[in-house]
Design a protein around this motif. Structure first.
Motif, PDB file in Angstrom:
ATOM      1  N   TRP A   1       1.517  -6.884  -3.211  1.00 49.02           N
ATOM      2  CA  TRP A   1       2.755  -6.670  -2.450  1.00 49.02           C
ATOM      3  C   TRP A   1       3.163  -5.202  -2.469  1.00 49.02           C
ATOM      4  N   SER A   2       2.950  -4.537  -3.600  1.00 46.81           N
ATOM      5  CA  SER A   2       3.271  -3.110  -3.685  1.00 46.81           C
ATOM      6  C   SER A   2       2.419  -2.306  -2.711  1.00 46.81           C
ATOM      7  N   ARG A   3       1.139  -2.631  -2.643  1.00 48.94           N
ATOM      8  CA  ARG A   3       0.243  -1.940  -1.711  1.00 48.94           C
ATOM      9  C   ARG A   3       0.598  -2.268  -0.265  1.00 48.94           C
ATOM     10  N   PHE A   4       0.931  -3.514  -0.012  1.00 49.40           N
ATOM     11  CA  PHE A   4       1.400  -3.933   1.321  1.00 49.40           C
ATOM     12  C   PHE A   4       2.602  -3.098   1.730  1.00 49.40           C
ATOM     13  N   SER A   5       3.584  -3.017   0.831  1.00 49.38           N
ATOM     14  CA  SER A   5       4.823  -2.291   1.116  1.00 49.38           C
ATOM     15  C   SER A   5       4.550  -0.826   1.433  1.00 49.38           C
ATOM     16  N   ALA A   6       3.700  -0.186   0.630  1.00 50.53           N
ATOM     17  CA  ALA A   6       3.396   1.225   0.837  1.00 50.53           C
ATOM     18  C   ALA A   6       2.673   1.456   2.165  1.00 50.53           C
TER      19      ALA A   6
END
Length: 277
Positions: free
Chosen positions: A266-271
């Motif tokens: 999710w962190s990578r998705f968000s970035a």
């Protein structure tokens, strides 16, 4: 059967965790109306109708108006509680997104893997690409300055295909799915693509490590910004973490639970979406 569907069917049928797919659902398929499906997502979804060519289909929207848009594509189950959970979460990431789920199955949701197989086999994949393109255009016409596409399993494959075939798409994040070369040549991708796969995913040729690495090589040749991430100890559909989804995954042979991997994805998705949208 179209090659894209055949590839995915073989991937599921060859997986020991998916033995229910080996029985034919054609004589006993039962489909659960969406209204009867319990949803874990608390946010209210607005139902809209989207026109493409001579066809109208339903879509479900959540999130603030005029925010960047993200089209969220279903797994082979249909528009069920888990895809709504994902869309709800996406709508609240960062400054917020307007998330839209197009109903690719036209109101049908599967109760079990065999029914999901039947629905996926009946999907017009080229028509689904047109649905997604119409969804992207709808978001842009209704206040979203840029629009990304994300999807899971079947939806992951479709999201990557839209990054090749739909010029209006500004960014893609795909989870455990790759399109067949007949559906989309990923070496000709136009949109930035980020993709996520589980190390233990055994859906050969569709979402296993070999498929992930093949995708990465093709994206390198495309020249678009791209990332391909493989998560240690994770199997197929590892992003599905609700109690209902965990129960369903265990019934299909996937017992891994890795909240750390989910949070990282999710962190990578968000970035990625923040970078391009």
């Amino acid at each position: 059967m179209a090659t894209a569907q055949l590839l995915l069917r073989r991937a599921f049928a060859s997986s020991p965790s998916c033995s229910p797919l080996r029985r034919s659902p054609l004589d006993s398929a039962r489909f659960l109306p969406r209204a009867a499906m319990a949803s874990s997502a608390a946010a209210p979804f607005q139902k809209v109708q989207i026109q493409r060519e001579d066809t109208t289909f339903d879509a479900y929207v959540v999130g603030k108006e005029n925010a960047p848009g993200i089209v969220v594509l279903q797994e082979w189950w249909g528009v069920d509680y888990e895809i709504k959970n994902h869309a709800d979460k996406i709508s609240q990431i960062g400054e917020g997104y307007r998330a839209l789920i197009p109903d690719l199955y036209r109101g049908k949701v599967a109760l079990d893997a065999a029914e999901a197989q039947h629905l996926m086999d009946g999907l017009d994949w080229q028509g689904a690409i047109k649905d997604i393109q119409a969804s992207v255009k709808w978001l842009k016409a209704n206040g979203s300055p840029k629009v990304g596409v994300t999807g899971y399993c079947m939806g992951g494959a479709l999201s990557i295909a839209t990054g090749v075939l739909v010029p209006e798409v500004d960014a893609v994040v795909a989870f455990y799915g790759t399109p067949s070369s007949e559906l989309a040549d990923t070496s000709k991708a136009q949109a930035p693509i980020q993709a996520h796969f589980g190390e233990l995913d055994n859906f050969v040729g569709f979402s296993d490590v070999t498929a992930a690495k093949s995708l990465e090589e093709k994206l390198k040749s495309s020249g678009v910004p791209h990332e391909v991430h493989i998560y240690t100890g994770c199997s197929h559909a590892f992003m599905n973490a609700s109690p209902e989804a965990l129960k369903r995954r265990k019934e299909m042979g996937s017992t891994d639970e890795n909240q750390g991997a989910i949070d990282l994805a999710w962190s990578r998705f968000s970035a990625w979406m923040a970078r391009f949208l």
